[in-house]
Structure formats: C-alpha cells, structure tokens
Design an enzyme around this catalytic site. Structure first.
Site, PDB file in Angstrom:
ATOM      1  N   HIS A 160      -4.645 -10.966  -6.607  1.00 28.09           N
ATOM      2  CA  HIS A 160      -4.936 -11.916  -7.695  1.00 28.09           C
ATOM      3  C   HIS A 160      -5.116 -11.208  -9.037  1.00 28.09           C
ATOM      4  O   HIS A 160      -5.141 -11.872 -10.079  1.00 28.09           O
ATOM      5  CB  HIS A 160      -6.204 -12.728  -7.392  1.00 28.09           C
ATOM      6  N   ASP A 196      -0.534 -13.208   2.465  1.00 29.56           N
ATOM      7  CA  ASP A 196      -1.901 -13.731   2.394  1.00 29.56           C
ATOM      8  C   ASP A 196      -1.829 -15.253   2.234  1.00 29.56           C
ATOM      9  O   ASP A 196      -0.863 -15.781   1.685  1.00 29.56           O
ATOM     10  CB  ASP A 196      -2.617 -13.098   1.192  1.00 29.56           C
ATOM     11  N   HIS A 198      -3.381 -17.052   0.204  1.00 28.82           N
ATOM     12  CA  HIS A 198      -3.436 -17.428  -1.209  1.00 28.82           C
ATOM     13  C   HIS A 198      -2.246 -16.858  -1.981  1.00 28.82           C
ATOM     14  O   HIS A 198      -1.776 -15.759  -1.678  1.00 28.82           O
ATOM     15  CB  HIS A 198      -4.746 -16.924  -1.834  1.00 28.82           C
ATOM     16  N   ASP A 285      -5.803 -14.299   6.298  1.00 23.50           N
ATOM     17  CA  ASP A 285      -6.544 -15.557   6.156  1.00 23.50           C
ATOM     18  C   ASP A 285      -5.682 -16.785   6.464  1.00 23.50           C
ATOM     19  O   ASP A 285      -6.129 -17.916   6.303  1.00 23.50           O
ATOM     20  CB  ASP A 285      -7.197 -15.668   4.765  1.00 23.50           C
TER      21      ASP A 285
HETATM   22  C1  FKS Z   1     -12.122 -22.532  -2.702  1.00 18.95           C
HETATM   23  C2  FKS Z   1     -12.384 -21.336  -3.585  1.00 18.95           C
HETATM   24  C3  FKS Z   1     -11.508 -20.184  -3.276  1.00 18.95           C
HETATM   25  C4  FKS Z   1     -11.521 -17.797  -3.836  1.00 18.95           C
HETATM   26  C5  FKS Z   1     -10.562 -17.342  -2.802  1.00 18.95           C
HETATM   27  C6  FKS Z   1     -10.106 -15.930  -3.059  1.00 18.95           C
HETATM   28  C7  FKS Z   1      -9.127 -15.452  -2.040  1.00 18.95           C
HETATM   29  C8  FKS Z   1      -8.885 -13.966  -2.110  1.00 18.95           C
HETATM   30  C9  FKS Z   1      -7.736 -13.429  -1.267  1.00 18.95           C
HETATM   31  C10 FKS Z   1      -7.657 -11.901  -1.424  1.00 18.95           C
HETATM   32  F1  FKS Z   1      -6.682 -11.409  -0.694  1.00 18.95           F
HETATM   33  F2  FKS Z   1      -7.449 -11.560  -2.669  1.00 18.95           F
HETATM   34  F3  FKS Z   1      -8.765 -11.345  -1.003  1.00 18.95           F
HETATM   35  N1  FKS Z   1     -12.212 -18.988  -3.539  1.00 18.95           N
HETATM   36  N2  FKS Z   1     -13.138 -23.525  -2.904  1.00 18.95           N
HETATM   37  O1  FKS Z   1      -7.916 -13.735   0.087  1.00 18.95           O
HETATM   38  O2  FKS Z   1      -6.515 -14.000  -1.653  1.00 18.95           O
HETATM   39 ZN    ZN Z   2      -6.317 -14.803   0.580  1.00 14.77          ZN
END
Ligand code: FKS
Ligand code: ZN
Length: 344
Positions: A160, A196, A198, A285
């Site tokens: 990110h 991932d 995300h 994830d």
């Molecule tokens: C939902 C809020 C989401 C943030 C999620 C971040 C994910 C991080 C990731 C990384 F690989 F960078 F660690 N919160 N209500 O898993 O993509």
């Molecule tokens: Zn993630």
C-alpha cells in the site's frame, strides 16, 4: 528456496489500530512472523538468512526523498512535540483543501504523508521498516546471483506504500524496491503479481507510467474493500505505462474457482509481456478464516496456486505482505512456497 528475515521487525509494536470505529489490538502484529518461521522450520525449509544492509539509493528511485526523510525523522519530531503515545494520522489535505505545501507541524505532516488512519507510528517503526527493505533487497540479490526463487519475509508489509504516502500497515514498498533493484541489475522486464486480498495501490501508483515493470493485482473489489479508491479494472496505466497495469477486482465471497480464473488471466498477461523475473506480493489474507477479508480460499488452495506460479518458469521473488488469521498464516504461506518448490 532461501528465506531472508530480520529480527528487527519486532522493533515495530504499535498499541492499537482504528477498526470499525474503535481502537483494537493491531491485526498486523509481530506474532504473524513467528508462526511463519515455525512452519518453515517444521516443513524442512533452510534456516532463514539475515538481511544485508543497503543504502537508500534504490528506495529513492521509488519513493520521494522528502517522504523517506519524513519516515526517518517522524518519531523524534513527535517526541519533540511533547507526545508520548503512538502517532495516528487524523487530518489530510483532502479534496476541499488540496494543499501541496508540506506543513511544519508534525501532526499535519503525518496527515500529509498518510493515505489512511489505521496505521500508527511508534518508536522503532523506522528501524523495522528500513530492515524490511533490506530483507527485500537481500532476497533480490539472491535472484540476481542466480537463485531460482527466494522468500523475503518482510514486516511491516509494503504494497500500500505509494511514492510519498504510508498506510494500510505499509511504509516502504518492499516489492517495488526489490523490483527496481532487479531492473538495475540486468533484468529489463519485471512483473509484480499481487495476490494479497487487498489491492496493491502503492505498487500500481509507483509504476503506473512505466513500461519496464508490469503490475497485476487480484483483490477484493474496491467497491467494498480497502483501499477503496484504487484497483478498478479500468486502471490500465498512463503515458508510457499504458497497458502495463492489470487489476482483477473480485466479489466478496469469491472462492478458489473464481480466484484461480483471475490468476490464469494474469498469467496470460505476464507471458504476453515476456517478463524475465517475477515478484509476488504474497498476502495470505485471501484465506477463508481471515478476520478482515472476504475471500474463501482454503489452505490446500495456497499449495495449488504456488504450483501454478512455478509453471511460469520464471525466477520468482516472494515478498511477504498481509494475512491475519495468525494461527494459520504459517501453513498458508508455506503452502504457497512448498507448492512452488514441488515442480521447480
Ligand atoms: C476495513 C479496514 C481495512 C486496513 C487493511 C490493511 C490491509 C493491509 C494488507 C498488507 F499486506 F499491506 F498488510 N483496514 N474496515 O494486508 O494489504
Ligand atoms: Zn492485505
């Protein structure tokens, strides 16, 4: 496959993250790494190798100098302002006040360089972040020296992290830095495939105008999944980078059948690009029991897709990103690596 690892990741320990309107213990915590190390050992992988120290030259090719400088100094400035707890971003130059002036007030500076509010900064954060970049670069060196694959066990994660912004638990973009290092050491075409859950918004933004690094990401549709504002299928690159960015946003509840179709589509593009080396942003994830994600992959599926990645026949650098079902993070991560090893 060699694992590169730094125990300096433990220097980053934040108290909390903002989640659904309250402060909760951080999902991205140091124990994640312990489970992965334990499983690597149990499954007969070589003992992890420590990182070498690199300077910031490669980092400065993918992140702005002022941003890197901010990361190095923010904690001391925060203390100097009289604060004692972790720093949490809370104000931005947002659409109605899009200022490009970097404020001198440290709270305002934190907002200027933040893209989201869940990521706190603590004492030791820079040391961990800097070591994670060394882990990624050391692993890239192994590929440059002729290894077929390597695993950069980075923490904190990186995908990110944008050219000059942190968020989503990320500060320096480890995968982007590794890709740049490969570019600077004989590889003319690099593909970064982000598996991932995300979207890899930082990686996409960093290479969006370039045609030497192809970025591909399979993720929860930004319509419902973090980071919400990037990762749509119609984002394909800009300027020289047109046609070098590929997004595969998938619906909530997607299972391996749906997910692996997107994976196969990404392979078609990697082959069409004639990539010479592959960087995998490896987040697990996508697992069915992940506490903050909505895909339905099962532990065996990770082994299967590791195998499929190996069929591309490319030197492959795995860079650790997310995964929050901590009890199973080891099994799922090592399944990908073992699947890859099983046919290469
Ligand atoms: C939902 C809020 C989401 C943030 C999620 C971040 C994910 C991080 C990731 C990384 F690989 F960078 F660690 N919160 N209500 O898993 O993509
Ligand atoms: Zn993630």
């Amino acid at each position: 496959m060699k694992t590169i690892y730094s125990d300096k990741h433990t220097l980053r320990q934040v108290k909390a993250e903002i989640h659904n309107g309250e402060l909760v213990p951080p999902f991205e915590r140091k124990e994640r790494i312990d489970y992965i190390l334990k499983e690597l050992n149990k499954r007969g992988f070589d003992k992890p190798i420590s990182e070498q120290a690199f300077n910031l030259d490669t980092v400065h090719k993918v992140h702005s100098k002022d941003y890197v400088n901010f990361l190095q100094n923010v904690w001391q400035k925060w203390l100097n302002a009289g604060h004692t707890c972790d720093a949490i971003p809370n104000i931005w130059p947002s659409r109605s006040m899009p200022s490009k002036i970097i404020p001198s007030n440290i709270e305002a500076q934190i907002g200027y360089y933040a893209l989201a509010a869940e990521t706190a900064i603590s004492s030791g954060t820079w040391q961990a972040v800097n070591a994670a970049k060394d882990v990624a670069l050391t692993a890239a060196e192994h590929i440059i020296q002729g290894e077929k694959s390597a695993f950069a066990l980075c923490r904190p994660p990186g995908h990110h992290a944008a050219h000059d912004q942190f968020g989503g638990y990320c500060f320096l973009n480890n995968a982007a830095i590794a890709a740049q290092h490969l570019r600077d050491n004989g590889y003319s075409k690099v593909s970064i495939l982000d598996v991932d859950y995300h979207h890899g918004n930082g990686t996409q933004q960093i290479f969006y105008r370039r045609n030497d690094v192809q970025t591909l990401s399979i993720h929860g549709d930004p319509d419902f999944a973090f980071p919400y504002f990037l990762g749509h299928a119609n984002e394909t690159g800009d300027d020289a980078g047109v046609g070098h960015c590929f997004n595969y946003p998938l619906p909530a509840g997607s299972d391996y059948q749906t997910w692996s179709l997107a994976l196969e589509q990404s392979f078609t593009q990697i082959k069409a690009f004639n990539a010479e080396v592959l960087v995998i942003s490896l987040g697990v994830d996508t697992f069915e029991d992940d506490p903050i994600s909505a895909f339905k992959l099962r532990s065996d599926d990770f082994f299967d897709y590791g195998k499929r990645i190996a069929t591309l026949g490319l030197p492959t650098l795995f860079v650790m990103e997310g995964g929050y079902a901590v009890e199973q993070i080891g099994i799922n991560t090592v399944n990908v690596l073992a699947g890859f090893n099983s046919i290469s």
